[in-house]
Design a protein around this motif. Structure first.
Motif, PDB file in Angstrom:
ATOM      1  N   MET A   1      -5.573  38.492  -9.589  1.00  0.00           N
ATOM      2  CA  MET A   1      -4.503  38.708  -8.707  1.00  0.00           C
ATOM      3  C   MET A   1      -5.074  38.893  -7.280  1.00  0.00           C
ATOM      4  O   MET A   1      -5.790  39.877  -7.228  1.00  0.00           O
ATOM      5  CB  MET A   1      -3.563  39.852  -9.090  1.00  0.00           C
ATOM      6  CG  MET A   1      -2.303  40.123  -8.411  1.00  0.00           C
ATOM      7  SD  MET A   1      -1.483  41.564  -9.093  1.00  0.00           S
ATOM      8  CE  MET A   1      -0.884  41.183 -10.606  1.00  0.00           C
ATOM      9  N   SER A   2      -4.437  38.152  -6.123  1.00  0.00           N
ATOM     10  CA  SER A   2      -4.741  38.486  -4.902  1.00  0.00           C
ATOM     11  C   SER A   2      -4.223  39.836  -4.190  1.00  0.00           C
ATOM     12  O   SER A   2      -3.222  40.177  -4.903  1.00  0.00           O
ATOM     13  CB  SER A   2      -4.512  37.229  -4.240  1.00  0.00           C
ATOM     14  OG  SER A   2      -3.351  36.843  -3.943  1.00  0.00           O
ATOM     15  N   PHE A   3      -4.453  39.942  -3.210  1.00  0.00           N
ATOM     16  CA  PHE A   3      -4.083  41.312  -2.394  1.00  0.00           C
ATOM     17  C   PHE A   3      -2.698  41.048  -2.173  1.00  0.00           C
ATOM     18  O   PHE A   3      -1.937  41.902  -2.154  1.00  0.00           O
ATOM     19  CB  PHE A   3      -4.974  41.667  -1.436  1.00  0.00           C
ATOM     20  CG  PHE A   3      -4.495  42.665  -0.263  1.00  0.00           C
ATOM     21  CD1 PHE A   3      -4.449  44.063  -0.977  1.00  0.00           C
ATOM     22  CD2 PHE A   3      -3.728  42.390   0.647  1.00  0.00           C
ATOM     23  CE1 PHE A   3      -3.935  45.083  -0.186  1.00  0.00           C
ATOM     24  CE2 PHE A   3      -3.327  43.491   1.704  1.00  0.00           C
ATOM     25  CZ  PHE A   3      -3.318  44.903   1.154  1.00  0.00           C
ATOM     26  N   GLU A   7       2.103  44.848  -4.753  1.00  0.00           N
ATOM     27  CA  GLU A   7       3.317  45.066  -4.129  1.00  0.00           C
ATOM     28  C   GLU A   7       2.855  45.809  -2.567  1.00  0.00           C
ATOM     29  O   GLU A   7       3.537  45.549  -1.513  1.00  0.00           O
ATOM     30  CB  GLU A   7       3.574  46.590  -4.735  1.00  0.00           C
ATOM     31  CG  GLU A   7       5.051  46.842  -4.460  1.00  0.00           C
ATOM     32  CD  GLU A   7       5.594  47.972  -5.370  1.00  0.00           C
ATOM     33  OE1 GLU A   7       6.172  48.942  -5.050  1.00  0.00           O
ATOM     34  OE2 GLU A   7       5.374  47.877  -6.690  1.00  0.00           O
ATOM     35  N   LEU A   8       1.608  46.445  -2.580  1.00  0.00           N
ATOM     36  CA  LEU A   8       1.072  46.869  -1.158  1.00  0.00           C
ATOM     37  C   LEU A   8       0.822  45.761  -0.118  1.00  0.00           C
ATOM     38  O   LEU A   8       1.385  45.711   0.940  1.00  0.00           O
ATOM     39  CB  LEU A   8      -0.294  47.579  -1.346  1.00  0.00           C
ATOM     40  CG  LEU A   8      -0.661  48.056  -0.152  1.00  0.00           C
ATOM     41  CD1 LEU A   8       0.156  49.125   0.801  1.00  0.00           C
ATOM     42  CD2 LEU A   8      -2.040  49.026  -0.186  1.00  0.00           C
ATOM     43  N   GLY A   9       0.389  44.606  -0.844  1.00  0.00           N
ATOM     44  CA  GLY A   9       0.126  43.617   0.069  1.00  0.00           C
ATOM     45  C   GLY A   9       1.545  42.938   0.654  1.00  0.00           C
ATOM     46  O   GLY A   9       1.529  42.531   1.856  1.00  0.00           O
ATOM     47  N   ALA A  10       2.707  42.996  -0.231  1.00  0.00           N
ATOM     48  CA  ALA A  10       3.949  42.165   0.158  1.00  0.00           C
ATOM     49  C   ALA A  10       4.337  43.041   1.190  1.00  0.00           C
ATOM     50  O   ALA A  10       5.126  42.739   2.332  1.00  0.00           O
ATOM     51  CB  ALA A  10       5.056  42.435  -1.136  1.00  0.00           C
ATOM     52  N   VAL A  11       4.448  44.570   0.942  1.00  0.00           N
ATOM     53  CA  VAL A  11       4.721  45.413   2.434  1.00  0.00           C
ATOM     54  C   VAL A  11       4.149  45.277   3.365  1.00  0.00           C
ATOM     55  O   VAL A  11       4.801  45.228   4.508  1.00  0.00           O
ATOM     56  CB  VAL A  11       4.695  46.845   1.434  1.00  0.00           C
ATOM     57  CG1 VAL A  11       5.067  47.997   2.914  1.00  0.00           C
ATOM     58  CG2 VAL A  11       5.513  47.051   0.298  1.00  0.00           C
ATOM     59  N   LEU A  12       2.877  45.159   3.393  1.00  0.00           N
ATOM     60  CA  LEU A  12       2.198  44.651   4.612  1.00  0.00           C
ATOM     61  C   LEU A  12       2.548  43.292   5.395  1.00  0.00           C
ATOM     62  O   LEU A  12       2.645  43.301   6.358  1.00  0.00           O
ATOM     63  CB  LEU A  12       0.553  44.901   4.324  1.00  0.00           C
ATOM     64  CG  LEU A  12      -0.056  46.157   3.862  1.00  0.00           C
ATOM     65  CD1 LEU A  12      -1.335  46.306   3.513  1.00  0.00           C
ATOM     66  CD2 LEU A  12       0.116  47.053   5.348  1.00  0.00           C
TER      67      LEU A  12
END
Length: 117
Positions: A1-3, A7-12
């Motif tokens: 799974m990539s960054f 969930e944190l990646g989506a928020v960023l």
């Protein structure tokens, strides 16, 4: 799974792509807006154009409705416009009061007529 799939990646991604580019324009608007004369000829023109656009949208919703408004009769739509104007004027030119008054009449009228779900 990539960054980016986390969930944190989506928020960023949302912050970087969605929020920050818009925030730059808001800050620039505040900085440049301080120098604008509110009673100047330019602002009078902007207010007139904004008012004309709003009147055109209301007229279109009243005369050529789309979506759920198609099911409502003209008299109910016209009555809601008048109710919205009355709410706007009754509560010291509050746009929120006008919108809520018009919406209340539309919802109550749709319920009374048995339109919708």
């Amino acid at each position: 799974m990539s960054f980016i799939q986390t969930e944190l990646g989506a928020v960023l991604v949302v912050l970087i792509v969605g929020f920050l580019p818009n925030e730059v324009w808001r800050v620039l608007g505040v900085l440049f807006g301080r120098r604008i004369d509110e009673d100047g000829l330019w602002m009078q023109w902007v207010r007139a154009v904004a008012t004309a656009l709003l009147a055109a949208v209301v007229a279109r919703l009243l005369l050529v409705p789309n979506g759920a408004l198609v099911a409502l009769p003209f008299w109910l739509r016209a009555g809601s416009v008048l109710m919205g104007l009355g709410g706007f004027l009754a509560f010291r030119r509050s746009v929120l009061a006008g919108v809520l008054a018009a919406e209340a009449l539309l919802v109550a009228g749709a319920w009374w007529l048995g339109v919708g779900g």
